[in-house]
Design an enzyme around this catalytic site. Sequence first.
Site, PDB file in Angstrom:
ATOM      1  N   CYS A 112      -4.000   2.847  20.538  1.00 51.27           N
ATOM      2  CA  CYS A 112      -4.316   1.799  21.493  1.00 51.27           C
ATOM      3  C   CYS A 112      -3.568   0.705  21.738  1.00 51.27           C
ATOM      4  O   CYS A 112      -3.509  -0.465  22.360  1.00 51.27           O
ATOM      5  CB  CYS A 112      -5.755   1.316  21.393  1.00 51.27           C
ATOM      6  SG  CYS A 112      -5.921   0.268  19.956  1.00 51.27           S
ATOM      7  N   HIS A 137     -15.228   1.436  -2.407  1.00 45.95           N
ATOM      8  CA  HIS A 137     -14.189   0.554  -1.891  1.00 45.95           C
ATOM      9  C   HIS A 137     -13.185   1.345  -0.821  1.00 45.95           C
ATOM     10  O   HIS A 137     -12.162   0.744  -0.627  1.00 45.95           O
ATOM     11  CB  HIS A 137     -13.621   0.349  -3.100  1.00 45.95           C
ATOM     12  CG  HIS A 137     -14.348  -0.655  -4.043  1.00 45.95           C
ATOM     13  ND1 HIS A 137     -13.995  -1.107  -4.912  1.00 45.95           N
ATOM     14  CD2 HIS A 137     -15.361  -1.173  -3.633  1.00 45.95           C
ATOM     15  CE1 HIS A 137     -14.910  -1.740  -5.688  1.00 45.95           C
ATOM     16  NE2 HIS A 137     -16.037  -2.006  -4.681  1.00 45.95           N
ATOM     17  N   TYR A 184       0.724  -1.181  -0.103  1.00 46.58           N
ATOM     18  CA  TYR A 184      -0.121   0.139  -0.070  1.00 46.58           C
ATOM     19  C   TYR A 184       0.879   1.169  -0.135  1.00 46.58           C
ATOM     20  O   TYR A 184       0.440   2.142  -0.550  1.00 46.58           O
ATOM     21  CB  TYR A 184      -0.913  -0.011   1.122  1.00 46.58           C
ATOM     22  CG  TYR A 184      -2.222  -0.705   0.740  1.00 46.58           C
ATOM     23  CD1 TYR A 184      -3.216  -0.027   0.006  1.00 46.58           C
ATOM     24  CD2 TYR A 184      -2.416  -2.199   1.137  1.00 46.58           C
ATOM     25  CE1 TYR A 184      -4.351  -0.853  -0.580  1.00 46.58           C
ATOM     26  CE2 TYR A 184      -3.434  -2.845   0.720  1.00 46.58           C
ATOM     27  CZ  TYR A 184      -4.702  -2.124  -0.233  1.00 46.58           C
ATOM     28  OH  TYR A 184      -5.464  -3.057  -0.557  1.00 46.58           O
ATOM     29  N   ALA A 207     -10.833   7.915 -21.783  1.00 47.05           N
ATOM     30  CA  ALA A 207     -11.671   9.044 -21.031  1.00 47.05           C
ATOM     31  C   ALA A 207     -11.032  10.288 -20.971  1.00 47.05           C
ATOM     32  O   ALA A 207     -11.937  11.293 -21.112  1.00 47.05           O
ATOM     33  CB  ALA A 207     -11.900   8.381 -19.453  1.00 47.05           C
ATOM     34  N   GLU A 253     -13.368  -0.501 -24.339  1.00 43.65           N
ATOM     35  CA  GLU A 253     -13.634  -1.584 -24.751  1.00 43.65           C
ATOM     36  C   GLU A 253     -15.119  -1.944 -24.366  1.00 43.65           C
ATOM     37  O   GLU A 253     -15.420  -1.238 -23.331  1.00 43.65           O
ATOM     38  CB  GLU A 253     -12.823  -2.924 -24.738  1.00 43.65           C
ATOM     39  CG  GLU A 253     -12.411  -3.050 -23.160  1.00 43.65           C
ATOM     40  CD  GLU A 253     -11.500  -3.873 -22.945  1.00 43.65           C
ATOM     41  OE1 GLU A 253     -10.640  -4.148 -23.842  1.00 43.65           O
ATOM     42  OE2 GLU A 253     -11.484  -4.555 -21.696  1.00 43.65           O
ATOM     43  N   GLN A 298     -15.391   3.440  -7.441  1.00 47.90           N
ATOM     44  CA  GLN A 298     -14.632   2.222  -6.938  1.00 47.90           C
ATOM     45  C   GLN A 298     -13.281   2.511  -6.743  1.00 47.90           C
ATOM     46  O   GLN A 298     -12.498   1.694  -5.990  1.00 47.90           O
ATOM     47  CB  GLN A 298     -14.859   1.041  -8.025  1.00 47.90           C
ATOM     48  CG  GLN A 298     -16.162   0.711  -8.453  1.00 47.90           C
ATOM     49  CD  GLN A 298     -16.238   0.033  -9.810  1.00 47.90           C
ATOM     50  OE1 GLN A 298     -16.217  -1.189  -9.534  1.00 47.90           O
ATOM     51  NE2 GLN A 298     -16.509   0.528 -10.647  1.00 47.90           N
ATOM     52  N   GLY A 316     -14.751   4.141 -17.380  1.00 47.36           N
ATOM     53  CA  GLY A 316     -13.684   3.242 -17.084  1.00 47.36           C
ATOM     54  C   GLY A 316     -13.708   2.159 -16.105  1.00 47.36           C
ATOM     55  O   GLY A 316     -12.740   2.080 -15.243  1.00 47.36           O
ATOM     56  N   THR A 317     -14.821   1.470 -15.970  1.00 50.91           N
ATOM     57  CA  THR A 317     -14.917   0.392 -15.480  1.00 50.91           C
ATOM     58  C   THR A 317     -15.176  -0.690 -16.144  1.00 50.91           C
ATOM     59  O   THR A 317     -16.130  -0.878 -17.036  1.00 50.91           O
ATOM     60  CB  THR A 317     -15.810   0.365 -14.057  1.00 50.91           C
ATOM     61  OG1 THR A 317     -15.945  -0.824 -13.487  1.00 50.91           O
ATOM     62  CG2 THR A 317     -17.214   0.715 -14.764  1.00 50.91           C
ATOM     63  N   ARG A 374       1.798   1.881  -3.430  1.00 53.58           N
ATOM     64  CA  ARG A 374       0.856   2.351  -4.414  1.00 53.58           C
ATOM     65  C   ARG A 374       0.717   3.745  -3.916  1.00 53.58           C
ATOM     66  O   ARG A 374       0.188   4.793  -4.779  1.00 53.58           O
ATOM     67  CB  ARG A 374      -0.351   1.584  -3.992  1.00 53.58           C
ATOM     68  CG  ARG A 374      -0.190   0.241  -4.709  1.00 53.58           C
ATOM     69  CD  ARG A 374      -1.784  -0.509  -4.705  1.00 53.58           C
ATOM     70  NE  ARG A 374      -2.825   0.079  -5.420  1.00 53.58           N
ATOM     71  CZ  ARG A 374      -4.006  -0.364  -5.132  1.00 53.58           C
ATOM     72  NH1 ARG A 374      -4.451  -1.298  -4.393  1.00 53.58           N
ATOM     73  NH2 ARG A 374      -5.202   0.028  -6.049  1.00 53.58           N
TER      74      ARG A 374
HETATM   75  P1  OAD Z   1     -10.767  -2.665 -13.874  1.00 56.63           P
HETATM   76  O1  OAD Z   1      -9.103  -2.720 -14.072  1.00 56.63           O
HETATM   77  O2  OAD Z   1     -11.285  -4.129 -13.744  1.00 56.63           O
HETATM   78  O3  OAD Z   1     -11.052  -2.167 -15.189  1.00 56.63           O
HETATM   79  C1  OAD Z   1     -10.727  -0.869 -15.782  1.00 56.63           C
HETATM   80  C2  OAD Z   1     -11.521  -0.564 -16.946  1.00 56.63           C
HETATM   81  O4  OAD Z   1     -11.046   0.562 -17.491  1.00 56.63           O
HETATM   82  C3  OAD Z   1     -11.365  -1.551 -18.205  1.00 56.63           C
HETATM   83  O5  OAD Z   1     -12.770  -1.673 -18.854  1.00 56.63           O
HETATM   84  C4  OAD Z   1     -10.663  -0.807 -19.256  1.00 56.63           C
HETATM   85  O6  OAD Z   1     -11.054  -1.040 -20.504  1.00 56.63           O
HETATM   86  C5  OAD Z   1     -10.994   0.501 -18.958  1.00 56.63           C
HETATM   87  N1  OAD Z   1      -9.916   1.658 -19.299  1.00 56.63           N
HETATM   88  C6  OAD Z   1      -8.536   1.557 -19.252  1.00 56.63           C
HETATM   89  N2  OAD Z   1      -8.059   2.619 -19.539  1.00 56.63           N
HETATM   90  C7  OAD Z   1      -9.098   3.423 -20.030  1.00 56.63           C
HETATM   91  C8  OAD Z   1      -9.007   4.921 -20.235  1.00 56.63           C
HETATM   92  N3  OAD Z   1      -7.756   5.573 -20.674  1.00 56.63           N
HETATM   93  N4  OAD Z   1     -10.211   5.586 -20.567  1.00 56.63           N
HETATM   94  C9  OAD Z   1     -11.413   4.766 -20.575  1.00 56.63           C
HETATM   95  N5  OAD Z   1     -11.391   3.300 -20.096  1.00 56.63           N
HETATM   96  C10 OAD Z   1     -10.280   2.785 -19.736  1.00 56.63           C
HETATM   97  O7  OAD Z   1     -11.054  -1.780 -12.861  1.00 56.63           O
HETATM   98  P2  OAD Z   1     -12.501  -1.440 -12.027  1.00 56.63           P
HETATM   99  O8  OAD Z   1     -13.532  -1.708 -12.855  1.00 56.63           O
HETATM  100  O9  OAD Z   1     -12.277  -0.098 -11.313  1.00 56.63           O
HETATM  101  O10 OAD Z   1     -11.853  -3.462  -6.054  1.00 56.63           O
HETATM  102  O11 OAD Z   1     -12.303  -2.772 -11.136  1.00 56.63           O
HETATM  103  C11 OAD Z   1     -13.217  -2.727 -10.091  1.00 56.63           C
HETATM  104  C12 OAD Z   1     -12.773  -3.094  -8.696  1.00 56.63           C
HETATM  105  O12 OAD Z   1     -11.869  -4.373  -8.949  1.00 56.63           O
HETATM  106  C13 OAD Z   1     -11.575  -2.375  -8.170  1.00 56.63           C
HETATM  107  O13 OAD Z   1     -12.319  -1.315  -7.384  1.00 56.63           O
HETATM  108  C14 OAD Z   1     -11.048  -3.202  -7.263  1.00 56.63           C
HETATM  109  C15 OAD Z   1     -10.832  -4.343  -8.223  1.00 56.63           C
HETATM  110  O14 OAD Z   1     -10.361  -5.534  -7.501  1.00 56.63           O
HETATM  111  C16 OAD Z   1     -11.157  -3.570  -5.072  1.00 56.63           C
HETATM  112  O15 OAD Z   1      -9.904  -3.462  -4.634  1.00 56.63           O
HETATM  113  C17 OAD Z   1     -12.134  -3.889  -3.891  1.00 56.63           C
END
Ligand code: OAD
Length: 266
Positions: free
Chosen positions: A158, A128, A76, A239, A223, A110, A195-196, A79
């Site tokens: 503590c 999250h 962490y 994005a 995608e 997220q 971007g998810t 990061r």
């Molecule tokens: P992901 O890594 O699963 O997905 C990222 C998404 O962003 C993908 O669909 C890519 O195609 C898209 N992407 C990448 N670069 C981009 C750009 N420049 N512009 C637009 N889109 C882009 O990430 P999350 O969906 O956030 O949870 O993942 C969800 C959760 O899974 C996270 O919050 C984390 C992880 O495990 C925890 O840690 C609890």
Amino acid sequence: MVTPGPAAAVASVPGHLLRTVRAARRVSVLTGAGVSAESGIPTFRGAGGIWGKYDYTRLATPAGFSEDPRLVWEWYRLRQREIWKARPNPAHDVIAAMEMRFEDFHVITQNIDGMHERAGNRKVIELHGNIWRMRCTRDGTMIGIPGPVGEIPPVCQCGSLMRPDVVWFGEALSPAVLEVASQAARESDVMFVVGTSAVVHPAAALPALTKDSGGVVIEVNLEPTDVSTYADVSFFGRAGEIMPALWTLISSPERFMTGHPIIRDR
Ligand code: OAD
């Protein structure tokens, strides 16, 4: 409907959708790691994704933390250093501008990177958690982290271990936070999904709440995802390019839009 890139996206957005967005009172934006990718913060899945390089069972589960809290904190801290160096990108900036424009606006993220707050958003629902907070493993005391942690693992007053205030695999989201997010989704006239990968629940189900309540869903991603199957429109591209292009169009004066050759109903 699907469009190939920022210029085409701007040129092909249906007029009725544009009018809906411009007239919207309640707007939300659901974001994932992709919104921060152009700030240099890696996503979780896909090429160069975090879960392709690191073992989440050791780094992002309660069991991994019990076994080796120092290792988890080292990761962490790594990061945090990466995020500390990053700057909000144009997609974050547009999402911050949206908060000024729409009467009832929420970012539902997220991401744990705190980039929306740094870009200027104040109404951020963090599903999250946040990497810039830690909490006591015994009494739940919450402490903000002003910069990358120094000594690890941090210890509470503590005497118990502190842990990052983030949701790990196998842990439930805060029911209160999830309820606020679900309500915002249900009440949104428009939800942007940026971007998810939309594979992690319950976050992935939020856009469907907007859609099922009669709202419009607009997706921005590199995608197609599951959201693309029911979104009113999906824009495929970065994005940091699509969001500013869309925002320019959304904020254009009506006068400019009337009779504009590239805006038409279909
Ligand atoms: P992901 O890594 O699963 O997905 C990222 C998404 O962003 C993908 O669909 C890519 O195609 C898209 N992407 C990448 N670069 C981009 C750009 N420049 N512009 C637009 N889109 C882009 O990430 P999350 O969906 O956030 O949870 O993942 C969800 C959760 O899974 C996270 O919050 C984390 C992880 O495990 C925890 O840690 C609890």
